[in-house]
Design an enzyme around this catalytic site. Structure first.
Site, mmCIF file in Angstrom:
data_model
loop_
_atom_site.group_PDB
_atom_site.id
_atom_site.type_symbol
_atom_site.label_atom_id
_atom_site.label_comp_id
_atom_site.label_asym_id
_atom_site.label_seq_id
_atom_site.Cartn_x
_atom_site.Cartn_y
_atom_site.Cartn_z
ATOM 1 N N ASP A 31 42.517 37.271 42.377
ATOM 2 C CA ASP A 31 43.594 37.003 43.822
ATOM 3 C C ASP A 31 42.604 37.966 44.604
ATOM 4 O O ASP A 31 43.477 39.355 44.410
ATOM 5 C CB ASP A 31 44.682 36.784 42.974
ATOM 6 C CG ASP A 31 45.202 35.198 44.594
ATOM 7 O OD1 ASP A 31 45.719 34.401 44.241
ATOM 8 O OD2 ASP A 31 45.838 35.926 44.680
ATOM 9 N N ASN A 90 50.013 25.771 40.179
ATOM 10 C CA ASN A 90 51.812 25.748 41.188
ATOM 11 C C ASN A 90 51.033 24.347 42.224
ATOM 12 O O ASN A 90 49.946 23.905 42.624
ATOM 13 C CB ASN A 90 51.373 26.514 42.714
ATOM 14 C CG ASN A 90 51.953 27.914 42.132
ATOM 15 O OD1 ASN A 90 53.215 28.701 40.661
ATOM 16 N ND2 ASN A 90 51.200 28.995 42.745
ATOM 17 N N GLY A 96 54.465 25.723 45.982
ATOM 18 C CA GLY A 96 54.452 27.292 46.161
ATOM 19 C C GLY A 96 52.543 26.995 47.027
ATOM 20 O O GLY A 96 52.208 27.874 46.543
ATOM 21 N N GLN A 97 52.401 25.665 46.057
ATOM 22 C CA GLN A 97 50.368 26.081 46.166
ATOM 23 C C GLN A 97 50.013 25.883 47.678
ATOM 24 O O GLN A 97 50.613 25.671 48.618
ATOM 25 C CB GLN A 97 50.040 23.584 46.022
ATOM 26 C CG GLN A 97 48.879 23.680 45.480
ATOM 27 C CD GLN A 97 48.264 22.812 45.116
ATOM 28 O OE1 GLN A 97 49.115 22.105 44.682
ATOM 29 N NE2 GLN A 97 46.740 22.447 44.690
ATOM 30 N N HIS A 103 43.559 25.560 40.909
ATOM 31 C CA HIS A 103 43.127 26.638 40.541
ATOM 32 C C HIS A 103 44.502 26.846 39.560
ATOM 33 O O HIS A 103 45.489 26.799 39.835
ATOM 34 C CB HIS A 103 43.286 27.496 41.235
ATOM 35 C CG HIS A 103 43.929 28.136 42.440
ATOM 36 N ND1 HIS A 103 44.678 27.094 43.669
ATOM 37 C CD2 HIS A 103 45.777 28.228 42.477
ATOM 38 C CE1 HIS A 103 45.784 27.067 44.580
ATOM 39 N NE2 HIS A 103 46.438 28.086 43.831
ATOM 40 N N HIS A 105 46.337 30.112 37.953
ATOM 41 C CA HIS A 105 46.746 31.453 37.878
ATOM 42 C C HIS A 105 47.249 32.203 36.490
ATOM 43 O O HIS A 105 47.517 32.066 36.285
ATOM 44 C CB HIS A 105 47.829 31.674 38.840
ATOM 45 C CG HIS A 105 47.817 31.695 40.250
ATOM 46 N ND1 HIS A 105 48.342 32.606 40.880
ATOM 47 C CD2 HIS A 105 48.201 30.314 40.463
ATOM 48 C CE1 HIS A 105 48.667 31.751 41.903
ATOM 49 N NE2 HIS A 105 48.182 30.222 42.078
HETATM 50 P P1 AMP Z 1 48.258 29.099 45.531
HETATM 51 O O1 AMP Z 1 49.665 29.179 46.614
HETATM 52 O O2 AMP Z 1 48.985 29.179 44.005
HETATM 53 O O3 AMP Z 1 47.784 28.005 45.937
HETATM 54 O O4 AMP Z 1 47.289 30.168 44.872
HETATM 55 C C1 AMP Z 1 46.750 30.484 46.432
HETATM 56 C C2 AMP Z 1 46.072 31.818 45.442
HETATM 57 O O5 AMP Z 1 45.022 31.851 46.167
HETATM 58 C C3 AMP Z 1 46.668 32.906 46.679
HETATM 59 O O6 AMP Z 1 47.556 33.998 45.552
HETATM 60 C C4 AMP Z 1 45.927 33.587 47.455
HETATM 61 O O7 AMP Z 1 46.391 34.748 47.310
HETATM 62 C C5 AMP Z 1 44.253 32.963 47.029
HETATM 63 N N1 AMP Z 1 43.489 33.515 47.981
HETATM 64 C C6 AMP Z 1 43.702 32.813 48.879
HETATM 65 N N2 AMP Z 1 41.995 32.780 49.559
HETATM 66 C C7 AMP Z 1 41.539 33.818 48.636
HETATM 67 C C8 AMP Z 1 40.275 34.443 48.873
HETATM 68 N N3 AMP Z 1 39.500 33.893 49.225
HETATM 69 N N4 AMP Z 1 40.033 35.223 48.015
HETATM 70 C C9 AMP Z 1 40.490 35.486 46.217
HETATM 71 N N5 AMP Z 1 41.698 34.666 46.464
HETATM 72 C C10 AMP Z 1 42.655 33.868 47.730
#
Ligand code: AMP
Ligand code: ZN
Length: 117
Positions: A31, A90, A96-97, A103, A105
């Protein structure tokens, strides 16, 4: 492949990203803004907005099974080092998505409170 999707761009190699795991359907990478010492995202290569979208697809069971299997494999290694790990998906804004490409985590390296915030 969805337009304006950062994770589809990662799958397509448009955003330089080190892959921690890759097979024909699943990708894992660190991440960008980790919230734990070890924070990995596990995604399907095919675009699915959310968990429910993935679940209702024809290949839903297979795809979701593969995501969890990779999470279990990567998490298993962290279990040795970190004593445990947490898996989070999420769903929707209240949870919090922020990226609407499914994806998982994988978080480890610190204590995680319960209930989650
Ligand atoms: P969510 O809030 O569950 O939708 O998680 C999205 C996640 O994607 C967050 O933890 C961001 O930090 C991560 N994220 C967004 N852009 C990138 C990227 N280019 N490379 C790696 N992680 C990313
Ligand atoms: Zn996507």
């Amino acid at each position: 492949m969805a337009e304006d999707c950062v994770f589809c761009d990662i799958v397509a190699g448009k955003i330089p990203t080190e892959y921690l795991y890759e097979d024909d359907t699943v990708l894992a990478f660190a991440d960008l803004r980790p919230i734990a010492p070890h924070h990995v995202l596990i995604i399907p290569k095919a675009h699915r907005d959310t968990l429910v979208h993935a679940a209702t697809e024809k290949d839903g069971e297979l795809l979701l099974g593969r995501l969890l299997k990779v999470a279990a494999q990567l998490g298993g290694a962290r279990l040795e080092t970190d004593g445990g790990y947490r898996i989070v998906v999420n769903n929707g804004p209240a949870a919090g998505q922020t990226v609407y490409h499914l994806h998982v985590h994988l978080l480890s390296g610190r204590h995680f409170g319960w209930p989650p915030g």
